[in-house]
Design an enzyme around this catalytic site. Sequence first.
Site, PDB file in Angstrom:
ATOM      1  N   ARG A   1     -68.002 -12.150  38.695  1.00 38.33           N
ATOM      2  CA  ARG A   1     -68.188 -12.625  37.310  1.00 38.33           C
ATOM      3  C   ARG A   1     -67.217 -13.758  36.966  1.00 38.33           C
ATOM      4  O   ARG A   1     -66.054 -13.742  37.363  1.00 38.33           O
ATOM      5  CB  ARG A   1     -67.948 -11.450  36.355  1.00 38.33           C
ATOM      6  CG  ARG A   1     -67.986 -11.845  34.885  1.00 38.33           C
ATOM      7  CD  ARG A   1     -68.158 -10.649  33.993  1.00 38.33           C
ATOM      8  NE  ARG A   1     -66.915  -9.891  33.792  1.00 38.33           N
ATOM      9  CZ  ARG A   1     -66.809  -8.834  32.990  1.00 38.33           C
ATOM     10  NH1 ARG A   1     -67.880  -8.377  32.350  1.00 38.33           N
ATOM     11  NH2 ARG A   1     -65.667  -8.212  32.865  1.00 38.33           N
TER      12      ARG A   1
ATOM     13  N   ARG B   1     -60.043   0.285  35.667  1.00 41.89           N
ATOM     14  CA  ARG B   1     -60.887   0.307  34.464  1.00 41.89           C
ATOM     15  C   ARG B   1     -62.037   1.299  34.630  1.00 41.89           C
ATOM     16  O   ARG B   1     -62.388   2.027  33.694  1.00 41.89           O
ATOM     17  CB  ARG B   1     -61.412  -1.104  34.179  1.00 41.89           C
ATOM     18  CG  ARG B   1     -60.327  -2.019  33.588  1.00 41.89           C
ATOM     19  CD  ARG B   1     -60.546  -3.488  33.912  1.00 41.89           C
ATOM     20  NE  ARG B   1     -61.805  -3.988  33.407  1.00 41.89           N
ATOM     21  CZ  ARG B   1     -62.477  -5.033  33.924  1.00 41.89           C
ATOM     22  NH1 ARG B   1     -62.008  -5.678  34.973  1.00 41.89           N
ATOM     23  NH2 ARG B   1     -63.602  -5.415  33.375  1.00 41.89           N
TER      24      ARG B   1
ATOM     25  N   ARG C   1     -61.830 -13.662  34.820  1.00 46.08           N
ATOM     26  CA  ARG C   1     -60.945 -12.918  33.931  1.00 46.08           C
ATOM     27  C   ARG C   1     -59.801 -12.316  34.733  1.00 46.08           C
ATOM     28  O   ARG C   1     -59.994 -11.871  35.859  1.00 46.08           O
ATOM     29  CB  ARG C   1     -61.748 -11.795  33.258  1.00 46.08           C
ATOM     30  CG  ARG C   1     -61.993 -12.063  31.804  1.00 46.08           C
ATOM     31  CD  ARG C   1     -62.932 -11.078  31.192  1.00 46.08           C
ATOM     32  NE  ARG C   1     -62.492  -9.688  31.292  1.00 46.08           N
ATOM     33  CZ  ARG C   1     -63.164  -8.673  30.775  1.00 46.08           C
ATOM     34  NH1 ARG C   1     -64.293  -8.881  30.125  1.00 46.08           N
ATOM     35  NH2 ARG C   1     -62.728  -7.451  30.907  1.00 46.08           N
TER      36      ARG C   1
ATOM     37  N   ARG D   1     -64.505   3.814  22.858  1.00 43.36           N
ATOM     38  CA  ARG D   1     -64.280   4.157  24.263  1.00 43.36           C
ATOM     39  C   ARG D   1     -63.548   5.463  24.446  1.00 43.36           C
ATOM     40  O   ARG D   1     -63.255   5.861  25.575  1.00 43.36           O
ATOM     41  CB  ARG D   1     -63.444   3.091  24.949  1.00 43.36           C
ATOM     42  CG  ARG D   1     -64.278   1.920  25.271  1.00 43.36           C
ATOM     43  CD  ARG D   1     -63.559   1.028  26.219  1.00 43.36           C
ATOM     44  NE  ARG D   1     -64.058  -0.285  25.968  1.00 43.36           N
ATOM     45  CZ  ARG D   1     -63.928  -1.300  26.781  1.00 43.36           C
ATOM     46  NH1 ARG D   1     -63.280  -1.156  27.898  1.00 43.36           N
ATOM     47  NH2 ARG D   1     -64.439  -2.455  26.469  1.00 43.36           N
TER      48      ARG D   1
ATOM     49  N   LYS E   1     -73.197  -4.940  29.241  1.00 44.46           N
ATOM     50  CA  LYS E   1     -73.136  -4.717  27.788  1.00 44.46           C
ATOM     51  C   LYS E   1     -73.097  -6.040  27.023  1.00 44.46           C
ATOM     52  O   LYS E   1     -73.841  -6.230  26.069  1.00 44.46           O
ATOM     53  CB  LYS E   1     -71.890  -3.901  27.406  1.00 44.46           C
ATOM     54  CG  LYS E   1     -71.831  -2.523  28.013  1.00 44.46           C
ATOM     55  CD  LYS E   1     -70.637  -1.725  27.472  1.00 44.46           C
ATOM     56  CE  LYS E   1     -69.284  -2.275  27.839  1.00 44.46           C
ATOM     57  NZ  LYS E   1     -68.916  -2.094  29.266  1.00 44.46           N
TER      58      LYS E   1
HETATM   59  P1  ADP Z   1     -64.410  -4.286  30.261  1.00 44.69           P
HETATM   60  O1  ADP Z   1     -65.676  -4.782  30.876  1.00 44.69           O
HETATM   61  O2  ADP Z   1     -63.286  -4.229  31.197  1.00 44.69           O
HETATM   62  O3  ADP Z   1     -64.577  -3.050  29.517  1.00 44.69           O
HETATM   63  P2  ADP Z   1     -63.837  -5.656  27.753  1.00 44.69           P
HETATM   64  O4  ADP Z   1     -63.824  -7.122  27.535  1.00 44.69           O
HETATM   65  O5  ADP Z   1     -64.820  -4.874  27.000  1.00 44.69           O
HETATM   66  O6  ADP Z   1     -64.012  -5.481  29.307  1.00 44.69           O
HETATM   67  O7  ADP Z   1     -62.376  -5.076  27.494  1.00 44.69           O
HETATM   68  C1  ADP Z   1     -61.250  -5.654  28.111  1.00 44.69           C
HETATM   69  C2  ADP Z   1     -60.025  -4.789  27.884  1.00 44.69           C
HETATM   70  O8  ADP Z   1     -59.765  -4.696  26.486  1.00 44.69           O
HETATM   71  C3  ADP Z   1     -60.140  -3.353  28.360  1.00 44.69           C
HETATM   72  O9  ADP Z   1     -59.814  -3.199  29.721  1.00 44.69           O
HETATM   73  C4  ADP Z   1     -59.103  -2.676  27.452  1.00 44.69           C
HETATM   74  O10 ADP Z   1     -57.801  -2.933  27.900  1.00 44.69           O
HETATM   75  C5  ADP Z   1     -59.294  -3.391  26.147  1.00 44.69           C
HETATM   76  N1  ADP Z   1     -60.297  -2.747  25.255  1.00 44.69           N
HETATM   77  C6  ADP Z   1     -61.468  -3.286  24.820  1.00 44.69           C
HETATM   78  N2  ADP Z   1     -62.119  -2.435  24.004  1.00 44.69           N
HETATM   79  C7  ADP Z   1     -61.340  -1.319  23.929  1.00 44.69           C
HETATM   80  C8  ADP Z   1     -61.452  -0.068  23.258  1.00 44.69           C
HETATM   81  N3  ADP Z   1     -62.525   0.226  22.489  1.00 44.69           N
HETATM   82  N4  ADP Z   1     -60.460   0.828  23.423  1.00 44.69           N
HETATM   83  C9  ADP Z   1     -59.377   0.568  24.183  1.00 44.69           C
HETATM   84  N5  ADP Z   1     -59.207  -0.582  24.849  1.00 44.69           N
HETATM   85  C10 ADP Z   1     -60.169  -1.531  24.727  1.00 44.69           C
END
Ligand code: ADP
Length: 228
Positions: free
Chosen positions: A130, A175, A164, A93, A17
């Site tokens: 990653r 996740r 990360r 999400r 993404k």
């Molecule tokens: P991932 O690839 O794990 O989805 P992101 O960088 O998009 O990585 O998100 C990292 C973390 O931030 C997620 O595991 C969650 O804890 C939080 N997060 C990000 N976006 C959302 C969202 N829209 N709703 C709830 N939690 C979120």
Amino acid sequence: MTRGLRLLVIGKQGSGKGTLCTSFSQHFGIPHISTGDALRSAVAQQTKVGLEAKSYMDVGKLVPDELVMRIVDELFVANDLLNRGFLFDGFPRTTHQADLLDALIAPEGIDAVIDLEVATDIVVERLSSRRVCTNPECGAIYSLSAPPKVKWICDLCGSPVSQRQDDTVEKILQRLADYEEMTAPLISRYETAGKLVRVEAKGTPDEVFSLALGQLVARAIVPEVSST
Ligand code: ADP
Ligand code: ZN
């Protein structure tokens, strides 16, 4: 259309993404908004929301909707997203977040939702190899097989590149389980609404970019030759 394009990119963690949004953001000239990056930046700056969100992020769990929406509301204002358009990466999400987004952007709504489709074994492999730029303003993505030119220093901004905290196998599986339970149901919602664009995401970033762009053109969501 005078306002900017409104796109959502959804897909499992590690489906690409962030990479696709970075290329699309340059191509279309619209803001790339990653709620994950915004939350990590809030954690780093120890804001009120960041301090609350940290305990969830540390264990690879979704941050509660109410906290996420506080960040999203701020992002809408700070980046003039209603007019400029957006590429949301990792938002919404949950069904509740999707309802709240709909309310924020009514009456026109979103233009399309790109669903990046890739098998779970591929994403687990991608996420565990990653490595990311630690500068929240940059966020460039690398991997063990595609490292920066100078060892683990970001090509774009010179900051250190590292793994990360939530890219360990245990947290990756947590996740992905949350994704299946909370986020995957959004796919049928957007399909029913006629907004869903499915893109096979197992190829290289360039291949995925071309496939996704081709689908948007084929559906007349964007013109054949972009002006940018
Ligand atoms: P991932 O690839 O794990 O989805 P992101 O960088 O998009 O990585 O998100 C990292 C973390 O931030 C997620 O595991 C969650 O804890 C939080 N997060 C990000 N976006 C959302 C969202 N829209 N709703 C709830 N939690 C979120
Ligand atoms: Zn960087």
